[in-house]
Scaffold this active site. Structure first.
Site, PDB file in Angstrom:
ATOM      1  N   ASP A   1      29.261  38.914  22.198  1.00  0.00           N
ATOM      2  CA  ASP A   1      28.839  38.733  23.437  1.00  0.00           C
ATOM      3  C   ASP A   1      30.159  38.545  24.511  1.00  0.00           C
ATOM      4  O   ASP A   1      31.216  38.150  24.332  1.00  0.00           O
ATOM      5  CB  ASP A   1      27.843  37.618  23.491  1.00  0.00           C
ATOM      6  CG  ASP A   1      28.187  36.500  22.611  1.00  0.00           C
ATOM      7  OD1 ASP A   1      29.257  36.538  22.248  1.00  0.00           O
ATOM      8  OD2 ASP A   1      27.463  35.605  22.102  1.00  0.00           O
TER       9      ASP A   1
ATOM     10  N   HIS B   1      19.731  30.073  18.783  1.00  0.00           N
ATOM     11  CA  HIS B   1      20.185  31.391  19.070  1.00  0.00           C
ATOM     12  C   HIS B   1      21.489  31.976  18.069  1.00  0.00           C
ATOM     13  O   HIS B   1      22.219  31.131  17.524  1.00  0.00           O
ATOM     14  CB  HIS B   1      20.685  31.627  20.486  1.00  0.00           C
ATOM     15  CG  HIS B   1      21.889  30.999  20.965  1.00  0.00           C
ATOM     16  ND1 HIS B   1      21.838  30.066  22.185  1.00  0.00           N
ATOM     17  CD2 HIS B   1      23.035  30.917  20.335  1.00  0.00           C
ATOM     18  CE1 HIS B   1      23.060  29.442  22.268  1.00  0.00           C
ATOM     19  NE2 HIS B   1      23.804  30.054  21.169  1.00  0.00           N
TER      20      HIS B   1
ATOM     21  N   GLU C   1      18.561  34.405  23.182  1.00  0.00           N
ATOM     22  CA  GLU C   1      17.933  32.975  23.254  1.00  0.00           C
ATOM     23  C   GLU C   1      16.285  32.979  22.834  1.00  0.00           C
ATOM     24  O   GLU C   1      15.826  34.129  22.472  1.00  0.00           O
ATOM     25  CB  GLU C   1      17.763  32.713  24.647  1.00  0.00           C
ATOM     26  CG  GLU C   1      19.390  32.616  25.542  1.00  0.00           C
ATOM     27  CD  GLU C   1      19.944  31.418  25.081  1.00  0.00           C
ATOM     28  OE1 GLU C   1      19.840  30.820  24.008  1.00  0.00           O
ATOM     29  OE2 GLU C   1      20.805  30.838  25.858  1.00  0.00           O
TER      30      GLU C   1
HETATM   31  C1  F6R Z   1      29.240  33.163  20.690  1.00  0.00           C
HETATM   32  C2  F6R Z   1      28.109  33.084  20.181  1.00  0.00           C
HETATM   33  C3  F6R Z   1      27.099  31.983  20.257  1.00  0.00           C
HETATM   34  C4  F6R Z   1      27.867  30.868  19.566  1.00  0.00           C
HETATM   35  C5  F6R Z   1      26.678  29.497  19.655  1.00  0.00           C
HETATM   36  C6  F6R Z   1      27.451  28.274  19.051  1.00  0.00           C
HETATM   37  O1  F6R Z   1      29.955  34.355  20.500  1.00  0.00           O
HETATM   38  O2  F6R Z   1      27.473  34.261  19.846  1.00  0.00           O
HETATM   39  O3  F6R Z   1      25.823  32.194  19.532  1.00  0.00           O
HETATM   40  O4  F6R Z   1      27.894  30.878  18.178  1.00  0.00           O
HETATM   41  O5  F6R Z   1      26.567  29.229  20.958  1.00  0.00           O
HETATM   42  O6  F6R Z   1      28.515  27.822  19.634  1.00  0.00           O
HETATM   43  P1  F6R Z   1      29.275  26.627  19.326  1.00  0.00           P
HETATM   44  O7  F6R Z   1      30.275  27.123  18.233  1.00  0.00           O
HETATM   45  O8  F6R Z   1      30.375  26.525  20.442  1.00  0.00           O
HETATM   46  O9  F6R Z   1      28.590  25.657  18.922  1.00  0.00           O
END
Ligand code: F6R
Length: 255
Positions: free
Chosen positions: A67, A138, A143
């Site tokens: 993403d 997610h 979402e």
């Molecule tokens: C990022 C992504 C998101 C994160 C998720 C967790 O490329 O795809 O789904 O993996 O928001 O984020 P953290 O690791 O910062 O808690």
């Protein structure tokens, strides 16, 4: 579905790095799907260490990121493009032409998303997809309420995700509201999905993803349908799992 519980963040990251490194050694021209965020930073550090100290070779590897925030150019220090170069690509020998991160500034978003899906297909599909999980369940930026068959497209971020990610920006208002993200359907086509989760804060969410019903409310729960999904958790993230003892036993007694 395999659930691996490791002592702490470092052990979780090392276990994940071994899985990625084994694939890269066995299939040098493999296709890796990559994630950003805090969770995979330890994994990327370990891969960099393996590249520098053990000669792990990424020269034939192709990568696709999950993403990117809409509106942020690659040079923006909070763009996922910047993050990936800073935390991984600049420190290993992956070839720039083999790196794919969704564009946050494509003038025609739909055409870009179609192109991204085509590129994944042309590369032969993703062999191993690294994933984190959001506080709202997610994967990528799918979402709650995202179709479990969705493809790469633009998504509006939830307030929870904006609040979670505000820690990386100077002000909460600076967090973009939209992102380009691979869909759940895109992710489900990867040969192997490897989801990492650490910290007590996500214990409830990861338990719902692994042991709750499959629901678009927790898009990570779609991985229950994946033929090869591995979840690697640290101890604090595993505290709400009903089958905690079982997962531990299975891992410790692998035939
Ligand atoms: C990022 C992504 C998101 C994160 C998720 C967790 O490329 O795809 O789904 O993996 O928001 O984020 P953290 O690791 O910062 O808690």
């Amino acid at each position: 579905m395999e659930v691996i519980i490791k002592k702490d963040y470092e052990a979780m990251s090392k276990e994940a790095a071994l899985i990625v490194a084994n694939l890269v050694k066995n299939i040098p021209n493999c296709v890796l799907g990559l994630a950003t965020g805090s969770t995979p930073i330890g994994l990327y550090k370990e891969l960099i260490r393996m590249h520098k100290n053990e000669g792990l070779d990424f020269s034939k590897v192709t990568t696709f990121n999950l993403d990117e925030y809409c509106g942020l150019p690659p040079s923006h220090d909070q763009s996922y493009h910047y993050f990936m170069h800073d935390n991984l690509f600049n420190h290993i020998n992956v070839q720039p032409q083999n790196i794919h991160v969704p564009s946050g500034t494509a003038p025609d978003v739909d055409a870009f998303c179609e192109w991204y899906e085509d590129e994944i297909e042309k590369a032969g599909g993703i062999d191993l997809q690294v994933l984190g999980i959001g506080g709202d369940g997610h994967i990528a930026f799918n979402e709650p309420g995202s179709s479990l068959g969705s493809r790469t497209r633009m998504k509006t971020l939830t307030q929870e995700t904006i609040d979670d990610n505000a820690r990386f920006f100077a002000k909460k208002e600076d967090v973009p509201r939209y992102a380009i993200t691979m869909g759940v359907g895109t992710i489900m086509e990867a040969g192997h999905c490897l989801l990492l989760c650490n910290g007590e804060k996500k214990a409830e969410t990861i338990a719902r993803a692994i042991e709750g019903p499959i629901t678009a409310e927790i898009t990570a729960s779609a991985l229950q349908m994946h033929p090869q999904a591995t979840f690697i958790l640290d101890e604090p993230a595993a505290t709400k799992l009903k089958r905690y003892d079982y997962y531990k036993w299975v891992y410790d007694n692998k035939p």
